[in-house]
Design a protein around this motif. Sequence first.
Motif, short mmCIF file in Angstrom:
data_model
loop_
_atom_site.label_atom_id
_atom_site.label_comp_id
_atom_site.label_asym_id
_atom_site.label_seq_id
_atom_site.Cartn_x
_atom_site.Cartn_y
_atom_site.Cartn_z
N ALA A 105 0.84 -1.19 0.00
CA ALA A 105 0.00 0.00 0.00
C ALA A 105 0.88 1.25 0.00
CB ALA A 105 -0.92 0.00 1.22
N GLN A 106 0.43 2.28 -0.71
CA GLN A 106 1.19 3.51 -0.80
C GLN A 106 1.25 4.20 0.56
OE1 GLN A 106 -0.03 5.92 -4.02
NE2 GLN A 106 1.48 7.54 -3.68
N THR A 107 2.40 4.79 0.85
CA THR A 107 2.61 5.48 2.11
C THR A 107 2.90 6.95 1.83
OG1 THR A 107 4.99 5.03 2.09
CG2 THR A 107 3.57 3.38 3.12
N PRO A 108 2.77 7.84 2.84
CA PRO A 108 3.08 9.26 2.61
C PRO A 108 4.52 9.49 2.18
CG PRO A 108 1.85 8.95 4.65
CD PRO A 108 2.21 7.59 4.17
N GLU A 109 5.45 8.55 2.53
CA GLU A 109 6.85 8.73 2.17
C GLU A 109 7.16 8.32 0.75
OE1 GLU A 109 5.81 6.97 4.77
OE2 GLU A 109 6.18 8.39 6.41
N SER A 110 6.25 7.60 0.07
CA SER A 110 6.55 7.08 -1.27
C SER A 110 5.65 7.74 -2.29
CB SER A 110 6.35 5.56 -1.30
OG SER A 110 5.02 5.23 -0.96
N PRO A 111 6.22 8.36 -3.36
CA PRO A 111 5.39 8.97 -4.40
C PRO A 111 4.63 7.95 -5.23
CG PRO A 111 7.70 8.99 -5.04
CD PRO A 111 7.65 8.50 -3.62
N ALA A 112 5.11 6.72 -5.27
CA ALA A 112 4.42 5.64 -6.00
C ALA A 112 4.26 4.45 -5.07
CB ALA A 112 5.22 5.26 -7.25
N ALA A 113 3.50 3.48 -5.51
CA ALA A 113 3.28 2.29 -4.69
C ALA A 113 4.61 1.57 -4.46
CB ALA A 113 2.28 1.37 -5.38
N PRO A 114 5.02 1.38 -3.22
CA PRO A 114 6.29 0.68 -2.98
C PRO A 114 6.19 -0.79 -3.35
CG PRO A 114 5.17 1.18 -0.91
CD PRO A 114 4.36 1.82 -1.99
N ARG A 115 7.29 -1.33 -3.86
CA ARG A 115 7.30 -2.72 -4.30
C ARG A 115 8.49 -3.46 -3.71
NH1 ARG A 115 5.03 0.06 -8.56
NH2 ARG A 115 3.23 -0.95 -9.54
N GLY A 116 8.31 -4.76 -3.58
CA GLY A 116 9.39 -5.64 -3.17
C GLY A 116 9.80 -6.51 -4.33
N TYR A 117 11.03 -6.28 -4.85
CA TYR A 117 11.51 -6.99 -6.03
C TYR A 117 12.34 -8.21 -5.63
CZ TYR A 117 10.26 -2.67 -8.50
OH TYR A 117 9.59 -1.58 -9.01
N HIS A 118 12.27 -9.23 -6.44
CA HIS A 118 13.11 -10.40 -6.27
C HIS A 118 13.64 -10.82 -7.64
CE1 HIS A 118 9.19 -12.21 -7.32
NE2 HIS A 118 9.93 -13.14 -7.91
N ALA A 119 14.65 -11.67 -7.64
CA ALA A 119 15.23 -12.18 -8.88
C ALA A 119 15.22 -13.71 -8.83
CB ALA A 119 16.66 -11.67 -9.06
N LEU A 120 14.96 -14.33 -9.96
CA LEU A 120 15.10 -15.78 -10.09
C LEU A 120 16.44 -16.04 -10.76
CD1 LEU A 120 13.78 -18.54 -9.63
CD2 LEU A 120 12.85 -18.39 -11.95
N LEU A 121 17.38 -16.63 -10.03
CA LEU A 121 18.75 -16.81 -10.50
C LEU A 121 19.08 -18.29 -10.63
CD1 LEU A 121 20.56 -14.15 -8.27
CD2 LEU A 121 19.74 -13.89 -10.61
N PRO A 122 20.02 -18.61 -11.51
CA PRO A 122 20.44 -20.01 -11.66
C PRO A 122 21.47 -20.39 -10.61
CG PRO A 122 21.57 -18.65 -13.28
CD PRO A 122 20.65 -17.73 -12.52
N GLY A 123 21.17 -21.41 -9.85
CA GLY A 123 22.14 -21.92 -8.89
C GLY A 123 22.85 -23.16 -9.37
N ASP A 124 22.51 -23.60 -10.59
CA ASP A 124 23.09 -24.84 -11.12
C ASP A 124 23.07 -24.78 -12.65
OD1 ASP A 124 23.97 -27.59 -11.32
OD2 ASP A 124 23.12 -27.86 -9.32
#
Length: 433
Positions: free
Chosen positions: A157-176
């Motif tokens: 949810a958007q907060t007063p400190e963020s001009p846009a909706a904050p997001r949590g990014y992740h990466a799918l990486l090769p471990g093998d």
Amino acid sequence: MILPRYFVPHATTPPVPVLSDAASVVHVVDTFLLDFHHMARSEWVVGLDALGAVHFIPASERSRLPASALAQLAHHEVATGRTPHSIAASTVYFFEVELVEHPADAEGFNDPVYLYGHLSGPWPNTSPKRVPGQLTVTRGDVLAGLTRQAPYAFEYAQTPESPAAPRGYHALLPGDRPEELEEGGGAVLAWPVVPPELQVGNASNGPMVARILHDVLTQLKEDAEANGGPAALAKLELPVPSRAMAVAELELRGYEVKGDVAVLRRQHPGVLTRMAEWLRAEKVRIPPEAGAPEFLELASQALAVLPGWPTKTERVLRSQVGAGDRLPPVSAPVPVAPVPARPLPPRAPSPPARPDEWMRDFLSAHAAQKPQAAKPRLTRTRPVAPPPARAGTPAWMEDFGAASAPSAAQGLREPGEPSATAKKPDWMTDFED
């Protein structure tokens, strides 16, 4: 503990069991489906507790999550309009990225990058473990891993400190290797860490992701300029993740910032001399500031011209990622009652050793292999504790060395004033009792 091929655990740190508890989750960071062809489809929720520890929760235990975490899940699904994304794998590892090392003596373009952090898993498993160590991937893997998963970022949810909706990014990486990935193993979900003290209302990590992408793109651009690489990489106009930090760094290097231009200061007297130096001074243009979405777009542009991309590994990972099903449209937002803040449990006492001590072992080993190489670029996602100061000496005095740090007995004195530790002249003894 079964580890991915490209992950090297810290030699002296034993793995510890991971005990996931849905009731301890403070922030949700991801939700996804494991959907492999010979296994039953399973849904998982990944969350963090108040101390930053990772919890993998089966969706069947969703009702045990605190109300604040349930509210985050509901907002994410309604805001994105889809069910969780899917990964075609039998098991998956979760990797908390705390430091990124970019070697400076790379010989090509898609060169190795070292990610340091804590790996937990494999999931699902009856006895998952967590251990610190190093995951080796390529620059292209980092850029593609983040851009490929960006549409599935967790939306808060958007907060007063963020001009846009904050997001949590992740990466799918090769471990093998690609063959192991096709068999359902070796997939690593990498999450750039958000320190618990910075988790105010959510666990969004956009600034961390912007810094990682900025540093990877900078290395690609510099290599393209120095080695005659693709023109599109050499001419890539890069913003900065933080303009304030860029200005502070230039000022520390002796630049004077005026608007969008920084000029190297000279210590020559005379007005005419200074005016002449201003006309021919070394000037640096300060780039504009950008966030994670802008850097993700630049990463896509860089991957389009990266020599040898996509690799076989990347093609396998692309085939394993699936978007969630679209949810029916919501006619009107459902009002949500405010959730009272949960008291945070007491923090565990800090260990006597610095939290990044184990990372220094890997960094020192890389430096010993090529002692003449330039220092690597480091992207830190977690504040690192400063080295302990000597007894009685403030930490900031360590920057100046022992020779220039006055003792406590000396204190501050004006120019020409005798030191408090110097021998007193004989005439002063006449005034002593």
